[in-house]
Design a protein around this motif. Structure first.
Motif, mmCIF file in Angstrom:
data_model
loop_
_atom_site.group_PDB
_atom_site.id
_atom_site.type_symbol
_atom_site.label_atom_id
_atom_site.label_comp_id
_atom_site.label_asym_id
_atom_site.label_seq_id
_atom_site.Cartn_x
_atom_site.Cartn_y
_atom_site.Cartn_z
ATOM 1 N N ALA A 171 -5.676 -50.568 8.869
ATOM 2 C CA ALA A 171 -6.307 -49.437 8.193
ATOM 3 C C ALA A 171 -5.459 -48.174 8.334
ATOM 4 O O ALA A 171 -5.283 -47.419 7.370
ATOM 5 C CB ALA A 171 -7.704 -49.205 8.760
ATOM 6 N N VAL A 172 -4.922 -47.947 9.529
ATOM 7 C CA VAL A 172 -4.081 -46.764 9.772
ATOM 8 C C VAL A 172 -2.801 -46.853 8.942
ATOM 9 O O VAL A 172 -2.377 -45.860 8.330
ATOM 10 C CB VAL A 172 -3.748 -46.637 11.277
ATOM 11 C CG1 VAL A 172 -2.685 -45.568 11.499
ATOM 12 C CG2 VAL A 172 -4.999 -46.310 12.073
ATOM 13 N N ALA A 173 -2.185 -48.039 8.920
ATOM 14 C CA ALA A 173 -0.959 -48.219 8.137
ATOM 15 C C ALA A 173 -1.223 -47.994 6.651
ATOM 16 O O ALA A 173 -0.431 -47.337 5.959
ATOM 17 C CB ALA A 173 -0.390 -49.620 8.364
ATOM 18 N N TRP A 174 -2.334 -48.532 6.157
ATOM 19 C CA TRP A 174 -2.683 -48.359 4.737
ATOM 20 C C TRP A 174 -2.934 -46.890 4.415
ATOM 21 O O TRP A 174 -2.486 -46.371 3.389
ATOM 22 C CB TRP A 174 -3.914 -49.171 4.392
ATOM 23 C CG TRP A 174 -4.330 -49.031 2.950
ATOM 24 C CD1 TRP A 174 -3.888 -49.757 1.888
ATOM 25 C CD2 TRP A 174 -5.260 -48.070 2.415
ATOM 26 N NE1 TRP A 174 -4.477 -49.330 0.725
ATOM 27 C CE2 TRP A 174 -5.324 -48.286 1.010
ATOM 28 C CE3 TRP A 174 -6.041 -47.065 2.975
ATOM 29 C CZ2 TRP A 174 -6.138 -47.541 0.177
ATOM 30 C CZ3 TRP A 174 -6.852 -46.308 2.145
ATOM 31 C CH2 TRP A 174 -6.894 -46.544 0.769
ATOM 32 N N ALA A 175 -3.657 -46.192 5.315
ATOM 33 C CA ALA A 175 -3.953 -44.779 5.099
ATOM 34 C C ALA A 175 -2.667 -43.948 5.103
ATOM 35 O O ALA A 175 -2.504 -43.043 4.266
ATOM 36 C CB ALA A 175 -4.909 -44.283 6.185
ATOM 37 N N ASP A 176 -1.767 -44.255 6.017
ATOM 38 C CA ASP A 176 -0.488 -43.529 6.071
ATOM 39 C C ASP A 176 0.290 -43.704 4.769
ATOM 40 O O ASP A 176 0.800 -42.733 4.198
ATOM 41 C CB ASP A 176 0.354 -44.028 7.248
ATOM 42 C CG ASP A 176 -0.165 -43.533 8.591
ATOM 43 O OD1 ASP A 176 -0.958 -42.573 8.583
ATOM 44 O OD2 ASP A 176 0.215 -44.103 9.622
ATOM 45 N N LEU A 177 0.396 -44.944 4.302
ATOM 46 C CA LEU A 177 1.135 -45.206 3.068
ATOM 47 C C LEU A 177 0.445 -44.569 1.863
ATOM 48 O O LEU A 177 1.121 -44.107 0.932
ATOM 49 C CB LEU A 177 1.276 -46.720 2.850
ATOM 50 C CG LEU A 177 2.190 -47.449 3.838
ATOM 51 C CD1 LEU A 177 2.138 -48.948 3.607
ATOM 52 C CD2 LEU A 177 3.634 -46.937 3.713
ATOM 53 N N TYR A 178 -0.863 -44.533 1.893
ATOM 54 C CA TYR A 178 -1.608 -43.930 0.780
ATOM 55 C C TYR A 178 -1.334 -42.436 0.680
ATOM 56 O O TYR A 178 -1.041 -41.904 -0.396
ATOM 57 C CB TYR A 178 -3.105 -44.175 0.960
ATOM 58 C CG TYR A 178 -3.959 -43.484 -0.081
ATOM 59 C CD1 TYR A 178 -4.053 -43.994 -1.376
ATOM 60 C CD2 TYR A 178 -4.660 -42.314 0.238
ATOM 61 C CE1 TYR A 178 -4.830 -43.353 -2.338
ATOM 62 C CE2 TYR A 178 -5.435 -41.671 -0.715
ATOM 63 C CZ TYR A 178 -5.509 -42.192 -1.997
ATOM 64 O OH TYR A 178 -6.270 -41.552 -2.941
ATOM 65 N N PHE A 179 -1.416 -41.752 1.811
ATOM 66 C CA PHE A 179 -1.183 -40.303 1.795
ATOM 67 C C PHE A 179 0.285 -39.976 1.521
ATOM 68 O O PHE A 179 0.590 -38.970 0.864
ATOM 69 C CB PHE A 179 -1.631 -39.683 3.121
ATOM 70 C CG PHE A 179 -3.124 -39.600 3.266
ATOM 71 C CD1 PHE A 179 -3.879 -38.803 2.418
ATOM 72 C CD2 PHE A 179 -3.788 -40.340 4.232
ATOM 73 C CE1 PHE A 179 -5.258 -38.725 2.536
ATOM 74 C CE2 PHE A 179 -5.168 -40.277 4.355
ATOM 75 C CZ PHE A 179 -5.909 -39.473 3.508
ATOM 76 N N ILE A 180 1.193 -40.824 2.023
ATOM 77 C CA ILE A 180 2.609 -40.604 1.751
ATOM 78 C C ILE A 180 2.897 -40.772 0.261
ATOM 79 O O ILE A 180 3.720 -40.053 -0.316
ATOM 80 C CB ILE A 180 3.475 -41.572 2.585
ATOM 81 C CG1 ILE A 180 3.408 -41.197 4.073
ATOM 82 C CG2 ILE A 180 4.928 -41.546 2.117
ATOM 83 C CD1 ILE A 180 4.098 -42.194 4.976
ATOM 84 N N SER A 181 2.189 -41.735 -0.386
ATOM 85 C CA SER A 181 2.401 -41.969 -1.813
ATOM 86 C C SER A 181 1.976 -40.779 -2.667
ATOM 87 O O SER A 181 2.419 -40.627 -3.810
ATOM 88 C CB SER A 181 1.634 -43.215 -2.259
ATOM 89 O OG SER A 181 0.227 -42.996 -2.184
ATOM 90 N N MET A 182 1.136 -39.929 -2.114
ATOM 91 C CA MET A 182 0.678 -38.751 -2.840
ATOM 92 C C MET A 182 1.668 -37.593 -2.724
ATOM 93 O O MET A 182 1.541 -36.584 -3.411
ATOM 94 C CB MET A 182 -0.702 -38.315 -2.318
ATOM 95 C CG MET A 182 -1.792 -39.378 -2.493
ATOM 96 S SD MET A 182 -3.384 -38.884 -1.795
ATOM 97 C CE MET A 182 -3.808 -37.499 -2.863
ATOM 98 N N MET A 183 2.650 -37.745 -1.846
ATOM 99 C CA MET A 183 3.672 -36.724 -1.664
ATOM 100 C C MET A 183 4.840 -37.000 -2.604
ATOM 101 O O MET A 183 5.225 -38.146 -2.816
ATOM 102 C CB MET A 183 4.151 -36.715 -0.210
ATOM 103 C CG MET A 183 3.058 -36.466 0.815
ATOM 104 S SD MET A 183 3.607 -36.757 2.526
ATOM 105 C CE MET A 183 4.980 -35.634 2.657
ATOM 106 N N ASP A 184 5.404 -36.000 -3.158
ATOM 107 C CA ASP A 184 6.518 -36.142 -4.098
ATOM 108 C C ASP A 184 7.733 -35.401 -3.558
ATOM 109 O O ASP A 184 8.026 -34.271 -3.942
ATOM 110 C CB ASP A 184 6.128 -35.606 -5.477
ATOM 111 C CG ASP A 184 7.208 -35.894 -6.519
ATOM 112 O OD1 ASP A 184 8.042 -36.770 -6.242
ATOM 113 O OD2 ASP A 184 7.209 -35.231 -7.577
ATOM 114 N N SER A 185 8.423 -36.067 -2.649
ATOM 115 C CA SER A 185 9.605 -35.444 -2.054
ATOM 116 C C SER A 185 10.464 -36.521 -1.407
ATOM 117 O O SER A 185 10.044 -37.667 -1.230
ATOM 118 C CB SER A 185 9.211 -34.397 -1.007
ATOM 119 O OG SER A 185 8.592 -35.022 0.099
ATOM 120 N N GLN A 186 11.692 -36.144 -1.054
ATOM 121 C CA GLN A 186 12.599 -37.086 -0.407
ATOM 122 C C GLN A 186 12.108 -37.434 0.985
ATOM 123 O O GLN A 186 12.332 -38.539 1.481
ATOM 124 C CB GLN A 186 14.000 -36.473 -0.343
ATOM 125 C CG GLN A 186 15.078 -37.455 0.101
ATOM 126 C CD GLN A 186 16.463 -36.868 -0.021
ATOM 127 O OE1 GLN A 186 16.629 -35.721 -0.438
ATOM 128 N NE2 GLN A 186 17.476 -37.652 0.341
#
Length: 217
Positions: free
Chosen positions: A87-102
């Motif tokens: 769940a933590v890994a999925w949440a991290d990837l989800y929030f990271i996917s919302m970021m638009d940067s290098q």
């Protein structure tokens, strides 16, 4: 024709093993229905699968429920911890996917790398619990060590699980009957052939001492 029905013939041995895997799969599916009991069910599945891989004959159903009962609380704790990590890994990837940067790309690679090394150890959690008496702390520690020390085999086991998971996902409706019959037991049995070899190096000849070997892995 007489040789065909011989219980020791290759064909009858194969059919017998298929029957064992079908029954194991049904037992595991039933025991996983409450969801929270899935950890205990998977531990029992690994316990019996490793015995089958070693051709240690016995009462399959009795062995399954013996392991289920003896390891229930520890297996449940490991299962809940595993769900939390996913769940933590999925949440991290989800929030990271919302970021638009290098930076987001670097963070995504970092999370995936950490999760991959977790998987290398995580695949040993239930098999270790099934084979050795130990504390949860030592099980997790020893699983990490085994994942690193046996990295080629760990990677092979991950590939086995990955191939089955991908096949089930892509061909779900076409092979649903097969999934119902051996969808869980077949990949675990296949991986257990590798787990068996890894654990044999850790098990002393004395059967009584083998129950405590996990403390010194």
């Amino acid at each position: 024709m007489r040789d065909f029905f011989n219980s020791e013939s290759p064909i009858m041995s194969f059919l017998g093993r298929v029957a064992d895997l079908v029954w194991l799969n049904l037992l595991t599916l039933i025991c996983c229905i409450p969801v929270v009991t899935a950890g205990a069910a998977l531990t029992a599945l690994h316990y019996v699968s490793i015995k089958l891989a070693r051709e240690e004959e016995g009462y399959l159903t009795k062995s399954y429920f013996k392991s289920l009962k003896e390891n229930f609380f520890q297996a449940t704790a490991l299962w809940l911890l595993m769900l939390l990590i996913f769940a933590v890994a999925w949440a991290d990837l989800y929030f990271i996917s919302m970021m638009d940067s290098q930076v987001a790309s670097v963070m995504r690679i970092g999370v995936c790398a950490v999760f991959f090394f977790y998987l290398c150890g995580g695949i040993y959690w239930f098999p270790l619990l099934a084979r050795f008496d130990n504390s949860l702390k030592n099980i997790i520690k020893n699983a990490c060590l085994l994942g690193i020390l046996n990295f080629p085999k760990s990677l092979c086991i991950l590939v086995i699980y990955g191939v089955f998971a991908a096949g089930y996902t892509l061909l779900f409706y076409r092979i649903l009957p097969i999934i119902f019959l051996v969808g869980i037991s077949l990949p675990v049995y296949t991986a257990s052939c590798l787990f068996s070899g890894i654990f044999k190096k850790l098990e002393p000849q004395d059967a009584e001492a083998s129950e405590e070997i996990g403390q010194s892995v």
